[in-house]
Design a protein around this motif. Structure first.
Motif, PDB file in Angstrom:
ATOM      1  N   VAL A   1      32.130  21.558 -31.437  1.00 60.01           N
ATOM      2  CA  VAL A   1      31.245  20.844 -32.355  1.00 60.01           C
ATOM      3  C   VAL A   1      32.138  20.248 -33.425  1.00 60.01           C
ATOM      4  N   THR A   2      32.100  18.918 -33.555  1.00 61.80           N
ATOM      5  CA  THR A   2      33.073  18.242 -34.402  1.00 61.80           C
ATOM      6  C   THR A   2      32.518  16.942 -34.961  1.00 61.80           C
ATOM      7  N   GLY A   3      33.169  16.451 -35.971  1.00 60.59           N
ATOM      8  CA  GLY A   3      32.897  15.123 -36.497  1.00 60.59           C
ATOM      9  C   GLY A   3      33.986  14.144 -36.078  1.00 60.59           C
ATOM     10  N   ASP A   4      34.897  14.592 -35.244  1.00 57.03           N
ATOM     11  CA  ASP A   4      36.042  13.802 -34.791  1.00 57.03           C
ATOM     12  C   ASP A   4      35.666  13.035 -33.518  1.00 57.03           C
ATOM     13  N   PHE A   5      35.520  11.718 -33.643  1.00 57.77           N
ATOM     14  CA  PHE A   5      35.105  10.901 -32.503  1.00 57.77           C
ATOM     15  C   PHE A   5      36.161  10.791 -31.420  1.00 57.77           C
ATOM     16  N   ASP A   6      37.371  11.287 -31.661  1.00 59.51           N
ATOM     17  CA  ASP A   6      38.363  11.321 -30.588  1.00 59.51           C
ATOM     18  C   ASP A   6      37.847  12.148 -29.408  1.00 59.51           C
ATOM     19  N   PHE A   7      37.052  13.176 -29.698  1.00 58.12           N
ATOM     20  CA  PHE A   7      36.505  14.035 -28.644  1.00 58.12           C
ATOM     21  C   PHE A   7      35.416  13.339 -27.834  1.00 58.12           C
ATOM     22  N   ALA A   8      34.952  12.188 -28.280  1.00 56.40           N
ATOM     23  CA  ALA A   8      33.961  11.413 -27.525  1.00 56.40           C
ATOM     24  C   ALA A   8      34.624  10.501 -26.493  1.00 56.40           C
ATOM     25  N   ASP A   9      35.929  10.481 -26.454  1.00 47.22           N
ATOM     26  CA  ASP A   9      36.658   9.668 -25.487  1.00 47.22           C
ATOM     27  C   ASP A   9      36.713  10.426 -24.155  1.00 47.22           C
ATOM     28  N   VAL A  10      35.861  10.035 -23.230  1.00 44.37           N
ATOM     29  CA  VAL A  10      35.748  10.769 -21.970  1.00 44.37           C
ATOM     30  C   VAL A  10      36.984  10.624 -21.085  1.00 44.37           C
ATOM     31  N   ARG A  11      37.861   9.670 -21.391  1.00 45.08           N
ATOM     32  CA  ARG A  11      39.108   9.558 -20.639  1.00 45.08           C
ATOM     33  C   ARG A  11      40.040  10.718 -20.970  1.00 45.08           C
ATOM     34  N   HIS A  12      40.036  11.143 -22.235  1.00 45.45           N
ATOM     35  CA  HIS A  12      40.896  12.253 -22.657  1.00 45.45           C
ATOM     36  C   HIS A  12      40.187  13.598 -22.602  1.00 45.45           C
ATOM     37  N   TYR A  13      38.874  13.602 -22.810  1.00 46.12           N
ATOM     38  CA  TYR A  13      38.101  14.841 -22.834  1.00 46.12           C
ATOM     39  C   TYR A  13      36.877  14.687 -21.936  1.00 46.12           C
ATOM     40  N   PRO A  14      37.085  14.706 -20.606  1.00 46.74           N
ATOM     41  CA  PRO A  14      35.957  14.548 -19.689  1.00 46.74           C
ATOM     42  C   PRO A  14      34.960  15.699 -19.870  1.00 46.74           C
ATOM     43  N   PRO A  15      33.707  15.395 -20.134  1.00 47.00           N
ATOM     44  CA  PRO A  15      32.727  16.447 -20.406  1.00 47.00           C
ATOM     45  C   PRO A  15      32.664  17.531 -19.320  1.00 47.00           C
ATOM     46  N   ARG A  16      32.849  17.161 -18.065  1.00 45.02           N
ATOM     47  CA  ARG A  16      32.732  18.139 -16.972  1.00 45.02           C
ATOM     48  C   ARG A  16      33.745  19.277 -17.087  1.00 45.02           C
ATOM     49  N   ARG A  17      34.784  19.088 -17.876  1.00 40.35           N
ATOM     50  CA  ARG A  17      35.821  20.119 -18.030  1.00 40.35           C
ATOM     51  C   ARG A  17      35.561  21.071 -19.205  1.00 40.35           C
ATOM     52  N   TYR A  18      34.456  20.869 -19.899  1.00 44.23           N
ATOM     53  CA  TYR A  18      34.202  21.644 -21.118  1.00 44.23           C
ATOM     54  C   TYR A  18      32.827  22.307 -21.078  1.00 44.23           C
ATOM     55  N   ASP A  19      32.680  23.315 -21.895  1.00 40.35           N
ATOM     56  CA  ASP A  19      31.403  24.008 -22.030  1.00 40.35           C
ATOM     57  C   ASP A  19      30.516  23.310 -23.045  1.00 40.35           C
ATOM     58  N   GLY A  20      30.770  22.046 -23.236  1.00 39.16           N
ATOM     59  CA  GLY A  20      29.991  21.216 -24.137  1.00 39.16           C
ATOM     60  C   GLY A  20      30.871  20.624 -25.220  1.00 39.16           C
ATOM     61  N   ILE A  21      30.594  19.356 -25.522  1.00 37.53           N
ATOM     62  CA  ILE A  21      31.244  18.681 -26.644  1.00 37.53           C
ATOM     63  C   ILE A  21      30.134  18.029 -27.445  1.00 37.53           C
ATOM     64  N   VAL A  22      30.030  18.390 -28.701  1.00 37.96           N
ATOM     65  CA  VAL A  22      29.015  17.847 -29.597  1.00 37.96           C
ATOM     66  C   VAL A  22      29.741  17.124 -30.725  1.00 37.96           C
ATOM     67  N   VAL A  23      29.501  15.811 -30.828  1.00 34.71           N
ATOM     68  CA  VAL A  23      30.152  15.017 -31.862  1.00 34.71           C
ATOM     69  C   VAL A  23      29.085  14.566 -32.857  1.00 34.71           C
ATOM     70  N   LEU A  24      29.260  14.959 -34.106  1.00 33.36           N
ATOM     71  CA  LEU A  24      28.351  14.568 -35.176  1.00 33.36           C
ATOM     72  C   LEU A  24      28.819  13.239 -35.756  1.00 33.36           C
ATOM     73  N   THR A  25      27.926  12.286 -35.895  1.00 34.04           N
ATOM     74  CA  THR A  25      28.294  11.006 -36.510  1.00 34.04           C
ATOM     75  C   THR A  25      28.269  11.196 -38.020  1.00 34.04           C
ATOM     76  N   LEU A  26      29.430  11.164 -38.613  1.00 32.27           N
ATOM     77  CA  LEU A  26      29.567  11.437 -40.040  1.00 32.27           C
ATOM     78  C   LEU A  26      30.182  10.242 -40.756  1.00 32.27           C
ATOM     79  N   PRO A  27      29.420   9.618 -41.652  1.00 33.10           N
ATOM     80  CA  PRO A  27      30.036   8.571 -42.460  1.00 33.10           C
ATOM     81  C   PRO A  27      31.125   9.172 -43.341  1.00 33.10           C
ATOM     82  N   TYR A  28      32.018   8.331 -43.794  1.00 32.59           N
ATOM     83  CA  TYR A  28      33.152   8.787 -44.600  1.00 32.59           C
ATOM     84  C   TYR A  28      32.712   9.640 -45.793  1.00 32.59           C
ATOM     85  N   ASN A  29      31.613   9.273 -46.421  1.00 33.86           N
ATOM     86  CA  ASN A  29      31.166   9.977 -47.627  1.00 33.86           C
ATOM     87  C   ASN A  29      30.089  11.018 -47.344  1.00 33.86           C
ATOM     88  N   ALA A  30      30.009  11.505 -46.100  1.00 34.50           N
ATOM     89  CA  ALA A  30      28.988  12.496 -45.748  1.00 34.50           C
ATOM     90  C   ALA A  30      29.189  13.767 -46.551  1.00 34.50           C
TER      91      ALA A  30
END
Length: 95
Positions: free
Chosen positions: A28-57
């Motif tokens: 569970v992260t606010g880092d959109f790098d983890f949303a890149d399925v080329r580097h972090y294919p979802p099928r290889r993980y027990d879940g990836i949750v990316v929170l969309t966080l504006p800079y001033n969140a």
């Protein structure tokens, strides 16, 4: 487990991802790098949750997103093999 609890606060994303795989934890992260399925294919993980966080969140914004996610968790489960992008009022799911 927070990355700081695992002494990985400054670790690269790849090391955090490897720990999540080894310990079978959902990321569970606010880092959109983890949303890149080329580097972090979802099928290889027990879940990836990316929170969309504006800079001033602030804590209230983050808490609201987390609650939106948790309130819909039963309909989204199991998380294994899924990438979820959590936005205000919307959760996108990719497998």
């Amino acid at each position: 487990m927070h990355v700081y609890d695992a002494a990985m606060g400054t670790a690269p994303d790849s090391a955090i991802a490897a720990l999540a795989q080894q310990t079978r934890r959902c990321i569970v992260t606010g880092d959109f790098d983890f949303a890149d399925v080329r580097h972090y294919p979802p099928r290889r993980y027990d879940g990836i949750v990316v929170l969309t966080l504006p800079y001033n969140a602030g804590p209230a914004y983050i808490e609201r997103l987390v609650w939106e996610f948790l309130n819909r968790l039963s309909e989204l489960s199991p998380l294994e093999g899924k990438l979820l992008i959590v936005e205000p009022g919307r959760i996108r799911v990719r497998t």
